[in-house]
Design a protein around this motif. Structure first.
Motif, PDB file in Angstrom:
ATOM      1  N   ALA A  48       0.356  -0.902   0.433  1.00  0.00           N
ATOM      2  CA  ALA A  48      -0.124   0.070  -0.287  1.00  0.00           C
ATOM      3  C   ALA A  48       1.155   1.404  -0.036  1.00  0.00           C
ATOM      4  CB  ALA A  48      -0.931   0.457   1.502  1.00  0.00           C
ATOM      5  N   SER A  49       1.930   1.103  -0.180  1.00  0.00           N
ATOM      6  CA  SER A  49       2.856   2.453   0.194  1.00  0.00           C
ATOM      7  C   SER A  49       3.731   2.174  -1.159  1.00  0.00           C
ATOM      8  CB  SER A  49       3.260   2.195   1.624  1.00  0.00           C
ATOM      9  OG  SER A  49       4.746   0.750   1.099  1.00  0.00           O
ATOM     10  N   ARG A  50       3.306   2.146  -2.210  1.00  0.00           N
ATOM     11  CA  ARG A  50       4.204   2.046  -3.045  1.00  0.00           C
ATOM     12  C   ARG A  50       3.825   4.050  -3.803  1.00  0.00           C
ATOM     13  NH1 ARG A  50       2.121  -3.336  -6.275  1.00  0.00           N
ATOM     14  NH2 ARG A  50       2.453  -4.372  -4.561  1.00  0.00           N
ATOM     15  N   LEU A  62      -5.064  -0.297   4.191  1.00  0.00           N
ATOM     16  CA  LEU A  62      -5.484  -0.793   4.835  1.00  0.00           C
ATOM     17  C   LEU A  62      -6.669  -0.941   6.030  1.00  0.00           C
ATOM     18  CD1 LEU A  62      -2.346  -2.968   5.408  1.00  0.00           C
ATOM     19  CD2 LEU A  62      -3.873  -3.206   3.817  1.00  0.00           C
ATOM     20  N   LEU A  63      -7.300  -1.826   6.149  1.00  0.00           N
ATOM     21  CA  LEU A  63      -8.548  -1.456   7.439  1.00  0.00           C
ATOM     22  C   LEU A  63      -8.421  -1.945   8.378  1.00  0.00           C
ATOM     23  CD1 LEU A  63     -10.828   0.338   7.961  1.00  0.00           C
ATOM     24  CD2 LEU A  63     -12.643  -0.920   7.430  1.00  0.00           C
ATOM     25  N   LEU A  64      -7.722  -1.640   9.511  1.00  0.00           N
ATOM     26  CA  LEU A  64      -7.209  -3.320  10.679  1.00  0.00           C
ATOM     27  C   LEU A  64      -8.159  -1.910  11.137  1.00  0.00           C
ATOM     28  CD1 LEU A  64      -3.738  -2.482  10.619  1.00  0.00           C
ATOM     29  CD2 LEU A  64      -4.889  -3.940   9.985  1.00  0.00           C
ATOM     30  N   VAL A  65      -9.458  -3.103  12.608  1.00  0.00           N
ATOM     31  CA  VAL A  65      -9.940  -2.672  13.587  1.00  0.00           C
ATOM     32  C   VAL A  65      -9.382  -3.051  15.420  1.00  0.00           C
ATOM     33  CG1 VAL A  65     -12.148  -3.655  15.097  1.00  0.00           C
ATOM     34  CG2 VAL A  65     -11.850  -3.520  12.256  1.00  0.00           C
ATOM     35  N   VAL A  79      -5.997   2.534   8.400  1.00  0.00           N
ATOM     36  CA  VAL A  79      -7.332   3.840   9.043  1.00  0.00           C
ATOM     37  C   VAL A  79      -7.167   1.696  10.107  1.00  0.00           C
ATOM     38  CG1 VAL A  79      -9.736   4.445   9.308  1.00  0.00           C
ATOM     39  CG2 VAL A  79      -8.027   4.660   7.293  1.00  0.00           C
ATOM     40  N   LEU A  80      -7.247   2.694  11.251  1.00  0.00           N
ATOM     41  CA  LEU A  80      -7.295   2.027  13.073  1.00  0.00           C
ATOM     42  C   LEU A  80      -8.400   2.130  13.072  1.00  0.00           C
ATOM     43  CD1 LEU A  80      -6.850  -0.741  14.986  1.00  0.00           C
ATOM     44  CD2 LEU A  80      -5.531   1.738  15.355  1.00  0.00           C
TER      45      LEU A  80
END
Length: 283
Positions: free
Chosen positions: A18-20, A40-43, A222-223
């Motif tokens: 995701a960091s290109r 990314l979507l972290l919970v 994002v968390l």
């Protein structure tokens, strides 16, 4: 190449995808388009919320972060580690880490136990993280940055063997409010200074429509704290759908001289690209 003390975590590999970020040299024109991988979507949840972990993943979470509480001198209990191991199994290969806000002196020694339980990475406040953490190679590392940390102090993090930084920089009195332009600019400054993949904690009431603005700053993840949402499933689904709708290509900047005016939809960050390593089997 993996640096000394740098664990090749699943989180690091996913963040690398995701960091290109778009890069450019001053005075050179660059191409019209570049790939823009989704965030990314972290919970975030507790060790007792195994059902919620399963629901969050079904709703579209990319990975999980379990908040552990250190029980005084006893530290993190074996029971808590076992519960985290259960959540790791539910994650089925997705990144699954632990957040410890008040690490005790024996935490570093227990990181091997957490790694043995399948924990992929550990997140610790930068003010409380022991230097001994940097020597640990059994688990990935994330440094948490809160509102008390001056942005200028982030210079140099890029040289440390850590996977990412987690920004929790919204003051408590403003938590739960809408995302503001001021906060976006603070995120922008910290992304530039940290020179590491950046995860933003959704302390504000993020709307799905905010995702393109966050991505345009170079934020990779994002968390979301699921228990803080009135309807965690709907919150996760909404953000997941917004992330999936992010454009696969973005206009690159054309830099003239030393200044460039970025726009939403183009990368605002000239960060050193993260080198992707070949994935190894977890066996």
């Amino acid at each position: 190449m993996t640096e000394p003390g740098q664990a090749r975590s699943k989180l690091a590999r996913e963040l690398a995808k995701a960091s290109r970020a778009l890069t450019a040299r001053v005075g050179f024109s660059i191409g019209a388009e570049a790939k823009c991988p989704a965030m990314l979507l972290l919970v975030l949840l507790s060790p007792d919320e195994q059902d919620l972990a399963r629901t969050a993943l079904e709703a579209g979470a990319s990975g999980l972060l379990v908040e552990l509480v250190s029980e005084g001198e006893a530290g993190i209990s074996a029971e808590a580690i076992d519960k985290v191991g259960g959540i790791v199994k539910i994650a089925e290969g997705r990144p699954c880490g632990v957040l410890v806000r008040s690490p005790d002196n024996g935490l570093v020694e227990r990181l091997d136990q957490l790694a043995a339980a399948g924990v992929d990475f550990v997140a610790l406040p930068i003010q409380k993280a022991s230097v001994a953490l940097l020597r640990q190679s059994s688990i990935g590392k994330v440094l948490c940055i809160d509102s008390s940390v001056r942005a200028e102090s982030l210079r140099g993090i890029g040289a440390l063997p850590v996977d990412a930084v987690l920004l929790e920089t919204v003051p408590s009195e403003k938590a739960g409010g809408p995302l503001t332009i001021h906060q976006l600019l603070l995120y922008r400054q910290m992304v530039e200074l940290a020179q590491k993949p950046v995860i933003v904690a959704a302390q504000l009431k993020l709307q799905p429509e905010d995702a393109p603005f966050l991505r345009s700053l170079g934020i990779e993840a994002v968390l979301v704290r699921a228990e803080a949402a009135t309807s965690p499933v709907e919150t996760i689904k909404g953000l997941r759908q917004a992330i999936d709708r992010l454009p696969q290509t973005v206009a690159k900047l054309r830099i003239r001289g030393e200044e460039a005016v970025p726009s939403i939809g183009s990368s605002m960050v000239a960060r050193t690209p993260v080198e992707e390593e070949e994935e190894e089997d977890d066996d």
